[in-house]
Structure formats: C-alpha cells, structure tokens
Design a protein around this motif. Structure first.
Motif, PDB file in Angstrom:
ATOM      1  N   ALA A  74       0.776  -1.353  -0.142  1.00 25.69           N
ATOM      2  CA  ALA A  74       0.024   0.017  -0.083  1.00 25.69           C
ATOM      3  C   ALA A  74       0.751   1.242  -0.077  1.00 25.69           C
ATOM      4  N   TYR A  75       1.877   1.108   0.779  1.00 29.64           N
ATOM      5  CA  TYR A  75       2.871   2.394   0.790  1.00 29.64           C
ATOM      6  C   TYR A  75       3.522   2.597  -0.502  1.00 29.64           C
ATOM      7  N   LYS A  76       4.112   1.338  -1.036  1.00 30.86           N
ATOM      8  CA  LYS A  76       4.638   1.578  -2.295  1.00 30.86           C
ATOM      9  C   LYS A  76       3.663   2.106  -3.566  1.00 30.86           C
ATOM     10  N   GLU A  77       2.489   1.807  -3.391  1.00 29.73           N
ATOM     11  CA  GLU A  77       1.636   2.130  -4.253  1.00 29.73           C
ATOM     12  C   GLU A  77       1.451   3.838  -4.127  1.00 29.73           C
ATOM     13  N   GLU A  78       1.343   4.284  -2.863  1.00 29.49           N
ATOM     14  CA  GLU A  78       1.102   5.488  -2.723  1.00 29.49           C
ATOM     15  C   GLU A  78       2.372   6.453  -3.186  1.00 29.49           C
ATOM     16  N   LEU A  79       3.622   5.874  -3.002  1.00 33.33           N
ATOM     17  CA  LEU A  79       4.994   6.400  -3.663  1.00 33.33           C
ATOM     18  C   LEU A  79       4.838   6.458  -5.184  1.00 33.33           C
ATOM     19  N   LYS A  80       4.279   5.657  -5.770  1.00 33.79           N
ATOM     20  CA  LYS A  80       4.131   5.406  -7.141  1.00 33.79           C
ATOM     21  C   LYS A  80       3.221   6.790  -7.517  1.00 33.79           C
ATOM     22  N   ASN A  81       2.048   6.610  -6.768  1.00 35.55           N
ATOM     23  CA  ASN A  81       1.174   7.859  -7.211  1.00 35.55           C
ATOM     24  C   ASN A  81       1.804   9.430  -6.962  1.00 35.55           C
ATOM     25  N   VAL A  82       2.790   9.636  -5.929  1.00 31.00           N
ATOM     26  CA  VAL A  82       3.262  10.627  -5.818  1.00 31.00           C
ATOM     27  C   VAL A  82       4.217  11.039  -7.094  1.00 31.00           C
ATOM     28  N   LYS A  83       4.889  10.004  -7.588  1.00 27.94           N
ATOM     29  CA  LYS A  83       6.038  10.142  -8.628  1.00 27.94           C
ATOM     30  C   LYS A  83       5.058  10.141 -10.024  1.00 27.94           C
ATOM     31  N   ASN A  84       4.018   9.631 -10.211  1.00 28.06           N
ATOM     32  CA  ASN A  84       3.164   9.747 -11.289  1.00 28.06           C
ATOM     33  C   ASN A  84       2.312  11.244 -11.541  1.00 28.06           C
ATOM     34  N   ALA A  85       2.054  11.543 -10.352  1.00 31.15           N
ATOM     35  CA  ALA A  85       1.477  13.063 -10.136  1.00 31.15           C
ATOM     36  C   ALA A  85       2.323  14.126 -10.364  1.00 31.15           C
ATOM     37  N   THR A  86       3.498  14.037  -9.901  1.00 30.21           N
ATOM     38  CA  THR A  86       4.858  14.897 -10.405  1.00 30.21           C
ATOM     39  C   THR A  86       5.126  14.944 -11.564  1.00 30.21           C
ATOM     40  N   LYS A  87       4.894  13.909 -12.261  1.00 27.26           N
ATOM     41  CA  LYS A  87       5.223  13.576 -13.890  1.00 27.26           C
ATOM     42  C   LYS A  87       4.270  14.327 -14.516  1.00 27.26           C
ATOM     43  N   ALA A  88       3.103  13.894 -14.090  1.00 25.47           N
ATOM     44  CA  ALA A  88       1.622  14.608 -14.680  1.00 25.47           C
ATOM     45  C   ALA A  88       1.753  16.165 -14.699  1.00 25.47           C
ATOM     46  N   PHE A  89       2.157  16.747 -13.696  1.00 24.69           N
ATOM     47  CA  PHE A  89       2.288  18.324 -13.502  1.00 24.69           C
ATOM     48  C   PHE A  89       3.400  18.934 -14.355  1.00 24.69           C
ATOM     49  N   ALA A  90       4.612  17.761 -14.568  1.00 23.04           N
ATOM     50  CA  ALA A  90       5.694  18.464 -15.554  1.00 23.04           C
ATOM     51  C   ALA A  90       5.060  18.307 -16.948  1.00 23.04           C
ATOM     52  N   ILE A  91       4.117  17.384 -17.319  1.00 21.66           N
ATOM     53  CA  ILE A  91       3.621  17.485 -18.844  1.00 21.66           C
ATOM     54  C   ILE A  91       2.562  18.520 -18.950  1.00 21.66           C
ATOM     55  N   VAL A  92       1.753  18.761 -17.932  1.00 18.26           N
ATOM     56  CA  VAL A  92       0.595  19.685 -18.014  1.00 18.26           C
ATOM     57  C   VAL A  92       1.026  21.341 -17.631  1.00 18.26           C
ATOM     58  N   LEU A  93       2.184  21.320 -17.325  1.00 18.08           N
ATOM     59  CA  LEU A  93       2.688  22.611 -16.870  1.00 18.08           C
ATOM     60  C   LEU A  93       2.686  23.469 -18.008  1.00 18.08           C
ATOM     61  N   PRO A  94       3.389  23.225 -19.127  1.00 18.03           N
ATOM     62  CA  PRO A  94       3.200  24.233 -20.230  1.00 18.03           C
ATOM     63  C   PRO A  94       2.193  24.767 -20.808  1.00 18.03           C
ATOM     64  N   THR A  95       1.076  23.802 -20.698  1.00 14.03           N
ATOM     65  CA  THR A  95      -0.147  24.130 -21.275  1.00 14.03           C
ATOM     66  C   THR A  95      -0.971  25.045 -20.301  1.00 14.03           C
ATOM     67  N   VAL A  96      -0.785  24.776 -19.129  1.00 10.39           N
ATOM     68  CA  VAL A  96      -1.137  25.614 -17.799  1.00 10.39           C
ATOM     69  C   VAL A  96      -0.553  26.976 -17.943  1.00 10.39           C
ATOM     70  N   TYR A  97       0.655  27.088 -18.220  1.00  5.95           N
ATOM     71  CA  TYR A  97       1.203  28.261 -18.034  1.00  5.95           C
ATOM     72  C   TYR A  97       0.860  29.224 -19.284  1.00  5.95           C
ATOM     73  N   LYS A  98       0.589  28.691 -20.413  1.00  7.50           N
ATOM     74  CA  LYS A  98       0.362  29.116 -21.661  1.00  7.50           C
ATOM     75  C   LYS A  98      -1.198  29.768 -21.377  1.00  7.50           C
TER      76      LYS A  98
END
Length: 774
Positions: A53-77
């Motif tokens: 369960a902890y490893k899954e939450e850790l994975k969610n944190v990593k994926n959420a960070t990656k998602a922010f990096a992807i949508v960031l240029p669009t959000v900024y624009k």
C-alpha cells in the motif's frame, strides 16, 4: 472527490496523455491540479512500513509529479493568455512549492528524480529564449498575474537548485541531474557557462569515501553531456570553451578536432552542390515548356449515363443551389442562348444506351407510386412518341426567375430592438448545449472551446460591447446572465467565476481612470449567492468552490453563509465546512469566518455545538494565529461561569460554556490551569457541574501527562475538591503510575494544613486502583 477517484483520474491521465503529451489541454484544469496536490500530500504523509500500500502511494506521488510536468506548459500558456485565471496560477504555485521543497528534499531517489525533471520544465518556462517555444517570451510586460522580473529570478533560483543536486550521494539522482542540465543548456544558452563550470568542478567537490563505481559512472555521464552540448548546432559560439572543459575532465578532445575539419569540408561541398542544383533548376524552368493539349478523342464519361436514375432530392438541391448562387443577369444571358425548339431530353438521343445499373430507390419521404402522367415510370411509357405527346399536353410552366424587389426596410422600435437583443443573447448563452455534445474522444477540444466560450460571454456581459442605452442597458444584460447561471449553478459555476473575474478586473480598471467610480462586483456576487444557494443540493460543494475561487469576498459574503446555516438546518454541516475552508484559504476574511464558527461552539443546540467544536479544535502548525484565537475564545467562554450576577447556573449552560475548553485541554493539557482559576471563583453549583462533566476530558488526558501531574502537586488554594475529583477519575479503575503516587504523597504533607480529606485516596498510595479497595 475522494482519494480513490483521484487515483483513477491520475490513471486516466497516464493512459490518455503519456503517449500523446500534446493532448494535455483536457487535463490543464484547476480540478486536475487540485487532484495532483492532494495525491502528493497524501502520499508524503504516509509512513514507510514496507507494505504494498505504501509503495503504491509512493508511485502515485511520482506519477502526479510527472503529470504536473507534462501539463505545466499548457497551464502556463493558458495563464499567459488569460489574466483571470487567478486560481489556476495559485494552484500552479502551490505545486511548484511542493516540488522544490518536499519532493526535491525527499529521501526517496525516485521522487527526487521526478522533482528534478519537473524543475527542468519550470526553468525552461521561467527563462527567456531565442527559440519559438513556450517560455517567458509569452508573458506580457503588463500582465496582471505574472511579473516577468520575478519569474525570471524564480527560474534562476530553480536552476541553481538543480545544480545543487549534483552534491547528492545517490548516483541515479546525480546522473538525472546531469541529463536535465544538458537539456537546459541546449535550449537556454544563457546557462551554458554555469553548466560547464558545474560539470568540470564536480570531481573536486566529492569525498574520498565515494564509491569508485559511482565516480566512474558519473564521469561518463558528464562526458556524454559535454559531447551532446558540443554537437548542438546552436551552441557553436561556446564550442571551443566546452571542448576545453571536456578535455579537463578527461575527455578525448581529438575527436572534435578531426570531426570539425571534416565537418567544415562536408558543409562547403554540400553548399556548392546545393548552389549548382538551384542554378540548374532555375535554368530548366526558364527554357522548358510542356504544353497541355486537350485530347479530342477522350470519351465523354457522361455519354451513357442515365440521368433519370439520379434521386429527385439530389436534382432539386442542385437546381436550388444554382438558382441561389448564379446572378440574375447571368441566368438571363444563358437562357437567351438556348435554341428555340427547347432542350431535347437525354433519353431521346439516338446514341443513348440504357444503364444496366439498377435505379436508385425513391427517398423515404417520397411515395412509391405517382399517378401524374409527367412522372410515369419507364415501364409505364410505351414509346418515345407517347412520352413526347404527354410533354406536349403538359401545362405551361412559368419561368422560375422572376424580377423581384426587396420589401421596404422597416425601422424597429425600442421594444422590438430589446426583444431581438434578448433573443441573440439567449442564443449565445445556450450555445453551451452544443459544446456539451462533443464526444469523449474530443475532450481536449471541449475544454478549449468551453473556455473560449466562457471568456467571450463574461467579457460581453461585463462590458456590454454592443448594447445601446435606449434598448437594453448592462443591468438587464447581467440579469439575463444571472438567471441563466442560477438555472443550473452546478454545471455553470465556471461561467459564474469567469463573469465575477471580469467584473472584478473591470472595476479595477475603471477605478484607476475615475476614483469616484462605483464598483459593481460585490453587488452581482451577492445577487449570485442570494439566488444560487437555494438551488444547490445540501451536499454540493459548489458553494465552497465559488467562495474559494472568487476574486474577493467580504463580511457581507459571510453573512450569507451565516443566514443560510441558520435558516436551512439541512445545510448546516456543508456551511460549517465552507466556513472552515474560508478560514484556511481566504486571509482577508479569515477571522470573520472563524468568529461565526466560534459563536456556534456555544450554541444551545447540542448537535450544532458539537459539530462546530469538531471544526475548530484542530488546525495546522502554521496556523498559530487561528489556534490562539480559538483558545482565547474558549477561556473567555469558561470565565463567564464566574459571573456573580447570574444567581443560578443551569447544568446545560455550564456545559455550553465549558465544552469547547474541555476539548482543547485534551489537545493541550497546560490549559488546565485556567480551570482551577475559574473553579475557585465559581459558585458551588457551578463547581458541581464542572466536576460532573470533566470526566471524559481527564480520562483523555491520562495519568502520563506532565502538565496534569504538575497541577496536582501545585494546585492553588481553593481547588482541593477539584484535585481529589481528578485523582478519583484517573485511578478509579486503573492503578496509579509512579508519578501519580508521588503527587499524592506530596499532597499528604499538606492535608492537615489545607483541610484535604485523603481517606478515600489511600489505595493510591499503595499503588492500587480505588475500585480494588471496594
């Protein structure tokens, strides 16, 4: 949205966007950024227990960070193009802070690597570029939300944070940092010197205890980084410096020297060939001419086509199109060119051969059979002569194109103009229904289109671009919009927020031009609340969302919530939740909202009081001012029990004034000293009710509390009965701790002096509970 739904939303993002980042527009929303913040905070709060369960939450944190990096240029624009996206920018800043603090400093290497990659995107966005990409170049100098100087400084600070990660002890983190710095160097040339310097000085900063394998692998990564930068065409001005730096860390400089000579010759040769080919091509264009000769022998593709098989509706549509598009003068000219005998039907030509293609069935709206002689089927026509006779007997048809004149233009009166404007505005508003019909496969188009539509309507209504004073004023126009929004506030709250932001910005602009201008923002905001709140379901969180994302709220706004929770009991819980959110997120009205909650904490109704106490008893460590206000209110409420003017205190009144204080004491037992002060001054009846209702509080604090033990030892004169009651509650069914025994022994010395009856407490001195002596 609960945690499980947020995880599902993140997985949907991974499935739809990771393979096609260009489609990230559909996820560049406030709700998705809120989801990312919640998932990151939730994962960081979990303790490493080694479970799946902890490893899954850790994975969610990593994926959420990656998602922010992807949508960031669009959000900024989006923020660059729309100054009203205050909430979107606020959420973006919150995520940026999370990445550069909690994630970058996290002990997990995977989280750190994702944070570094996210910072790389931020540095590229918040720094100027000579390239045509999404960067600081997009931001206008007069942008209402984004300050170019501050953003550029922020980008420089984040860049230095990335360089700081070269000091990490983890090989994967260091190599990821090198990779990110290489990408930054290729796209932002102003950072090249710092990157080159950090690469060459890396070895000097390392300890002798570092693993040789790690040192060797990082050296290799640094050399590859230099090679990639040196081979970048746009960095030719820095090539000689970088080659020197590359050699200083043990790189083979000769590979670039020979490559450079060969490259120069290759480029010269290539340029010569290109110029020769271009000259030859130009000469060929000037001297060659290939005429296009139409073929006289090419067959007529319509010669054997049976035009009678074309569906009737297609012919009608074709004729109407021609009639509508061809000018009357051209039509008259062409008709005059027709032979006097008329047009011979195609089927009467000798060369006509009937088509073997089966005829088209009649369209569904046409009858299967027609008794009109002019429209007999092929089988019904006996011969060409019969058909010709039928045509001769047909009534004469008048020409379709008759000269005509437009009706005289009629001047509309003010009532008619107003009605037409209302119809036009309603069509614009209800265009929302067409947007909603877009399929799920076009979600990114839906989001983009809806945003444009919202902004268009908000600007139109706020500024009244085409409204004439004599027909419809802005007030009437805004009332139309207000009614439209309230009709379905659950699904149109985004439009409401866009409108409020336009009102707010328009007011600010007008006040700068005219200090005597009367702003209208709060008038329409309060009208929206007045009409919209009653339409919402009691469990809807839309009210909270509107109040949190609105440009500004004031004391009157809090009054709307206060009246709502009083007049509509079923909304009480949701209104309390809204007030708590306002305390946390809206500093300008923080203490006004808090005071409403505190007043509810001494309400006559037990359920209202307990719900409100649950809302105010716990705040984060960074909300010390709020905590202090709550404690001061609780103590002040408790001290009212010493009022001598009230001769008889009822039990419910004592509970009402003391309950919040008792709950706070369980969290901070040092507050108990105030109880002794009040107890000593209170009447006997009040003392009795205090002793009766403090049982739950004392048990929650427990014997191990240092503050409670200290108070038992050093209680002030007049608090003897209160101390004995505390000891009885603590040791009624449990044996005392050593600290409690020691405290009772200290009291025993003063028993005679202060008239303390310790007969019933004798089991405590022997280490037993009071029940064991019964």
């Amino acid at each position: 949205m609960d945690h499980d739904q947020q995880v599902i939303q993140l997985r949907d993002f991974d499935q739809q966007i990771l393979s096609q980042p260009e489609d990230a527009l559909s996820f560049a929303t406030k709700s998705f950024l809120e989801t990312l913040i919640d998932l990151i905070n939730y994962g960081l709060e979990k303790q490493d227990d080694g479970t799946d369960a902890y490893k899954e939450e850790l994975k969610n944190v990593k994926n959420a960070t990656k998602a922010f990096a992807i949508v960031l240029p669009t959000v900024y624009k989006t923020i660059c193009q729309n100054e009203a996206e205050t909430r979107l920018w606020s959420l973006c800043q919150s995520l940026m802070t999370l990445v550069e603090t909690k994630l970058l400093e996290n002990g997990n290497a995977g989280i750190q690597i994702n944070a570094i990659k996210c910072l790389q995107v931020l540095v590229l966005l918040l720094s100027k570029s000579s390239l045509k990409d999404i960067s600081l170049n997009l931001t206008r100098a007069d942008h209402g939300l984004l300050n170019i100087q501050q953003l550029e400084k922020k980008g420089q600070d984040l860049f230095e944070k990335i360089i700081g990660m070269l000091k990490s002890d983890n090989e994967s983190v260091i190599t990821a940092t090198v990779s990110c710095l290489t990408v930054i160097g290729k796209k932002r040339h102003q950072f090249i010197k710092q990157i080159s310097s950090s690469f060459t000085s890396w070895r000097k900063t390392r300890s002798k205890e570092d693993s040789p394998v790690m040192l060797r692998n990082v050296d290799k990564a640094l050399k590859l980084g230099f090679v990639s930068l040196i081979r970048t065409e746009g960095l030719s001005a820095y090539r000689s410096e970088m080659i020197t730096a590359f050699g200083s860390i043990g790189g083979n400089v000769a590979m670039f020297q020979s490559r450079q000579r060969g490259g120069d010759e290759s480029r010269r040769s290539k340029r010569t060939h290109q110029e020769t080919d271009r000259a030859h091509a130009e000469k060929k264009v000037k001297t060659e001419y290939v005429p296009i000769i139409p073929s006289s022998t090419s067959p007529n593709i319509l010669a054997n086509y049976d035009i009678t098989q074309i569906p009737l509706n297609s012919i009608v549509n074709l004729c109407m199109t021609v009639l509508q598009t061809v000018p009357l003068e051209v039509m008259s000219e062409r008709v005059s060119l027709l032979p006097a005998e008329g047009v011979t039907l195609a089927v009467t030509r000798k060369e006509f051969v009937r088509s073997t293609t089966p005829p088209y069935p009649p369209p569904p709206e046409q009858p299967q059979y027609n008794t009109n002689q002019l429209f007999k089927t092929e089988d019904a026509i006996d011969s060409d002569e019969e058909m010709e006779n039928t045509l001769m007997k047909a009534p004469k048809i008048l020409p379709l194109m008759q000269p005509y004149e437009l009706n005289e233009q009629k001047e509309l009166n003010s009532v008619e103009k107003k009605k037409l404007l209302e119809m036009t505005i309603k069509r614009i508003l209800y265009a929302e229904q067409s947007i909603q019909k877009i399929t799920n496969n076009e979600m990114h188009v839906l989001h983009h289109t809806k945003n444009r539509w919202l902004l268009l309507v908000a600007k139109l209504v706020t500024r009244g671009l085409f409204i004439e004073n004599e027909s419809m004023d802005k007030q009437e126009l805004k009332n139309l919009l207000l009614d439209f929004v309230v009709e379905d506030l659950l699904n149109r709250h985004d439009l409401a927020l866009e409108w409020l932001y336009e009102e707010y910005l328009f007011d600010r602009q007008q006040l700068e031009l005219n200090p005597e201008y009367s702003p209208g923002y709060f008038y329409w905001f309060h009208k929206l609340l007045e009409k919209g709140i009653p339409t919402l379901d009691v469990k809807d969180k839309i009210l909270t969302k509107i109040l949190l994302e609105a440009p500004e709220v004031n004391e009157e706004t809090i009054e709307f919530i206060k009246n709502n929770l009083k007049n509509v009991p079923e909304r009480f819980v949701s209104c309390v939740s809204t007030l708590r959110s306002l305390v946390i997120n809206r500093p300008t009205i923080r203490f006004i909202a808090l005071q409403v909650l505190l007043d509810l904490c001494i309400n006559e109704n037990d359920q209202i009081r307990q719900t409100s106490i649950m809302a105010v008893k716990k705040w984060n460590d960074n909300q010390t001012q709020v905590n202090s206000r709550v404690e001061q209110f609780a103590i002040s409420s408790l001290k009212q029990l010493t009022d001598k003017e009230i001769l008889t205190w009822e039990e419910k009144d004592v509970v009402k004034h003391a309950q919040l204080y008792f709950v706070l004491c369980t969290r901070r037992p040092s507050l108990l000293k105030e109880l002794f002060s009040v107890y000593i001054e209170a009447t006997e009846i009040v003392q009795k009710y205090i002793r009766l209702h403090m049982i739950k509080m004392i048990k929650a604090i427990g014997m191990k509390s240092t503050d409670l033990n200290k108070l038992i030892r050093e209680f002030p004169p007049g608090g003897e009965t209160l101390v004995i009651r505390i000891l009885v509650i603590l040791c009624d069914s449990k044996p005392p701790t050593k600290e409690i025994v020691s405290a009772v022994q200290a009291i025993s010395v003063l028993a005679e002096e202060r008239s303390i009856d310790l007969k019933n407490l004798s089991p405590i001195l022997s280490g037993h509970s009071l029940q064991s002596n019964k």
